[in-house]
Motif scaffolding. Structure first.
Motif, PDB file in Angstrom:
ATOM      1  N   ALA A  88       0.831  -1.206   0.000  1.00  0.00           N
ATOM      2  CA  ALA A  88       0.000   0.000   0.000  1.00  0.00           C
ATOM      3  C   ALA A  88       0.865   1.255   0.000  1.00  0.00           C
ATOM      4  N   LYS A  89       1.858   1.269   0.867  1.00  0.00           N
ATOM      5  CA  LYS A  89       2.718   2.446   0.982  1.00  0.00           C
ATOM      6  C   LYS A  89       3.522   2.672  -0.297  1.00  0.00           C
ATOM      7  N   LEU A  90       4.086   1.612  -0.845  1.00  0.00           N
ATOM      8  CA  LEU A  90       4.879   1.720  -2.075  1.00  0.00           C
ATOM      9  C   LEU A  90       4.020   2.161  -3.260  1.00  0.00           C
ATOM     10  N   ALA A  91       2.854   1.540  -3.407  1.00  0.00           N
ATOM     11  CA  ALA A  91       1.980   1.882  -4.539  1.00  0.00           C
ATOM     12  C   ALA A  91       1.511   3.323  -4.453  1.00  0.00           C
ATOM     13  N   PHE A  92       1.106   3.764  -3.254  1.00  0.00           N
ATOM     14  CA  PHE A  92       0.661   5.150  -3.127  1.00  0.00           C
ATOM     15  C   PHE A  92       1.812   6.103  -3.418  1.00  0.00           C
ATOM     16  N   SER A  93       2.978   5.802  -2.905  1.00  0.00           N
ATOM     17  CA  SER A  93       4.152   6.648  -3.140  1.00  0.00           C
ATOM     18  C   SER A  93       4.451   6.750  -4.633  1.00  0.00           C
ATOM     19  N   THR A  94       4.372   5.641  -5.322  1.00  0.00           N
ATOM     20  CA  THR A  94       4.637   5.619  -6.764  1.00  0.00           C
ATOM     21  C   THR A  94       3.594   6.423  -7.529  1.00  0.00           C
ATOM     22  N   VAL A  95       2.319   6.213  -7.196  1.00  0.00           N
ATOM     23  CA  VAL A  95       1.225   6.907  -7.887  1.00  0.00           C
ATOM     24  C   VAL A  95       1.274   8.411  -7.630  1.00  0.00           C
ATOM     25  N   SER A  96       1.604   8.790  -6.404  1.00  0.00           N
ATOM     26  CA  SER A  96       1.577  10.212  -6.060  1.00  0.00           C
ATOM     27  C   SER A  96       2.886  10.935  -6.379  1.00  0.00           C
ATOM     28  N   ASN A  97       3.910  10.207  -6.780  1.00  0.00           N
ATOM     29  CA  ASN A  97       5.204  10.812  -7.083  1.00  0.00           C
ATOM     30  C   ASN A  97       5.046  11.911  -8.135  1.00  0.00           C
ATOM     31  N   GLY A  98       5.521  13.062  -7.825  1.00  0.00           N
ATOM     32  CA  GLY A  98       5.489  14.162  -8.772  1.00  0.00           C
ATOM     33  C   GLY A  98       4.247  15.028  -8.714  1.00  0.00           C
ATOM     34  N   VAL A  99       3.252  14.662  -7.926  1.00  0.00           N
ATOM     35  CA  VAL A  99       2.015  15.447  -7.866  1.00  0.00           C
ATOM     36  C   VAL A  99       2.299  16.858  -7.367  1.00  0.00           C
ATOM     37  N   VAL A 100       3.050  16.972  -6.287  1.00  0.00           N
ATOM     38  CA  VAL A 100       3.351  18.292  -5.727  1.00  0.00           C
ATOM     39  C   VAL A 100       4.143  19.123  -6.731  1.00  0.00           C
ATOM     40  N   GLN A 101       5.129  18.502  -7.373  1.00  0.00           N
ATOM     41  CA  GLN A 101       5.924  19.235  -8.365  1.00  0.00           C
ATOM     42  C   GLN A 101       5.051  19.700  -9.528  1.00  0.00           C
ATOM     43  N   ASN A 102       4.145  18.860  -9.983  1.00  0.00           N
ATOM     44  CA  ASN A 102       3.241  19.250 -11.073  1.00  0.00           C
ATOM     45  C   ASN A 102       2.354  20.422 -10.671  1.00  0.00           C
ATOM     46  N   VAL A 103       1.872  20.412  -9.433  1.00  0.00           N
ATOM     47  CA  VAL A 103       1.037  21.522  -8.954  1.00  0.00           C
ATOM     48  C   VAL A 103       1.855  22.808  -8.929  1.00  0.00           C
ATOM     49  N   TRP A 104       3.066  22.742  -8.393  1.00  0.00           N
ATOM     50  CA  TRP A 104       3.914  23.938  -8.356  1.00  0.00           C
ATOM     51  C   TRP A 104       4.233  24.438  -9.759  1.00  0.00           C
ATOM     52  N   ASN A 105       4.451  23.538 -10.703  1.00  0.00           N
ATOM     53  CA  ASN A 105       4.706  23.942 -12.086  1.00  0.00           C
ATOM     54  C   ASN A 105       3.504  24.677 -12.666  1.00  0.00           C
ATOM     55  N   LEU A 106       2.309  24.191 -12.377  1.00  0.00           N
ATOM     56  CA  LEU A 106       1.102  24.864 -12.857  1.00  0.00           C
ATOM     57  C   LEU A 106       0.931  26.234 -12.208  1.00  0.00           C
ATOM     58  N   VAL A 107       1.165  26.317 -10.897  1.00  0.00           N
ATOM     59  CA  VAL A 107       1.060  27.600 -10.197  1.00  0.00           C
ATOM     60  C   VAL A 107       2.080  28.582 -10.747  1.00  0.00           C
ATOM     61  N   ASP A 108       3.296  28.116 -10.915  1.00  0.00           N
ATOM     62  CA  ASP A 108       4.353  28.969 -11.439  1.00  0.00           C
ATOM     63  C   ASP A 108       4.019  29.460 -12.841  1.00  0.00           C
ATOM     64  N   ALA A 109       3.511  28.573 -13.681  1.00  0.00           N
ATOM     65  CA  ALA A 109       3.149  28.958 -15.048  1.00  0.00           C
ATOM     66  C   ALA A 109       2.036  30.000 -15.034  1.00  0.00           C
ATOM     67  N   GLN A 110       1.055  29.831 -14.157  1.00  0.00           N
ATOM     68  CA  GLN A 110      -0.037  30.794 -14.063  1.00  0.00           C
ATOM     69  C   GLN A 110       0.457  32.139 -13.549  1.00  0.00           C
ATOM     70  N   CYS A 111       1.347  32.113 -12.563  1.00  0.00           N
ATOM     71  CA  CYS A 111       1.906  33.364 -12.030  1.00  0.00           C
ATOM     72  C   CYS A 111       2.734  34.072 -13.080  1.00  0.00           C
ATOM     73  N   LEU A 112       3.509  33.305 -13.838  1.00  0.00           N
ATOM     74  CA  LEU A 112       4.336  33.879 -14.905  1.00  0.00           C
ATOM     75  C   LEU A 112       3.453  34.535 -15.967  1.00  0.00           C
ATOM     76  N   GLN A 113       2.373  33.855 -16.339  1.00  0.00           N
ATOM     77  CA  GLN A 113       1.455  34.419 -17.333  1.00  0.00           C
ATOM     78  C   GLN A 113       0.813  35.696 -16.799  1.00  0.00           C
TER      79      GLN A 113
END
Length: 119
Positions: A88-113
């Motif tokens: 459970a822990k490994l699968a969730f970690s794998t599935v959620s990997n990069g979610v926070v970074q993707n959110v920050w990339n979207l926020v940054d892109a919106q702020c830049l625009q």
């Protein structure tokens, strides 16, 4: 906090169709063996992704009899319980990997625009 001290999490809202499931990600992230019912609502995609990573990551049961059987199996075998907790822990970690970074990339892109539109 309770998930950290519990070896098993039964996601109760997934056993009643009107509740549209409950989020089991916190239980998986904490390393609980996760048992869920048939009604997952919008969490069904997460279940599919986690099971693709590791089939043992979440135990999905249809009803009370299957739930009791699964609980008995987990509670009677430390090895089986630990295997499901780790999965459970490994699968969730794998599935959620990069979610926070993707959110920050979207926020940054919106702020830049927004900055470019103002400037």
């Amino acid at each position: 906090m309770l998930y950290r001290v519990s070896p098993i999490a039964v996601i109760g809202g997934s056993f009643q169709s009107g509740l549209s499931g409950h989020n089991f990600s916190e239980a998986a992230a904490a390393g609980c063996a996760v048992l869920t019912g048939p009604h997952l609502g919008h969490f069904s995609r997460m279940l599919a992704e986690m099971k693709q990573v590791d089939y043992q990551s979440v135990i999905q049961v249809e009803g009370k009899l299957e739930l009791v059987k699964s609980l008995k199996q987990l509670l009677s075998s430390t090895e089986l319980l630990k295997s499901h907790q780790k999965s459970a822990k490994l699968a969730f970690s794998t599935v959620s990997n990069g979610v926070v970074q993707n959110v920050w990339n979207l926020v940054d892109a919106q702020c830049l625009q927004s900055r470019q539109a103002l400037g």
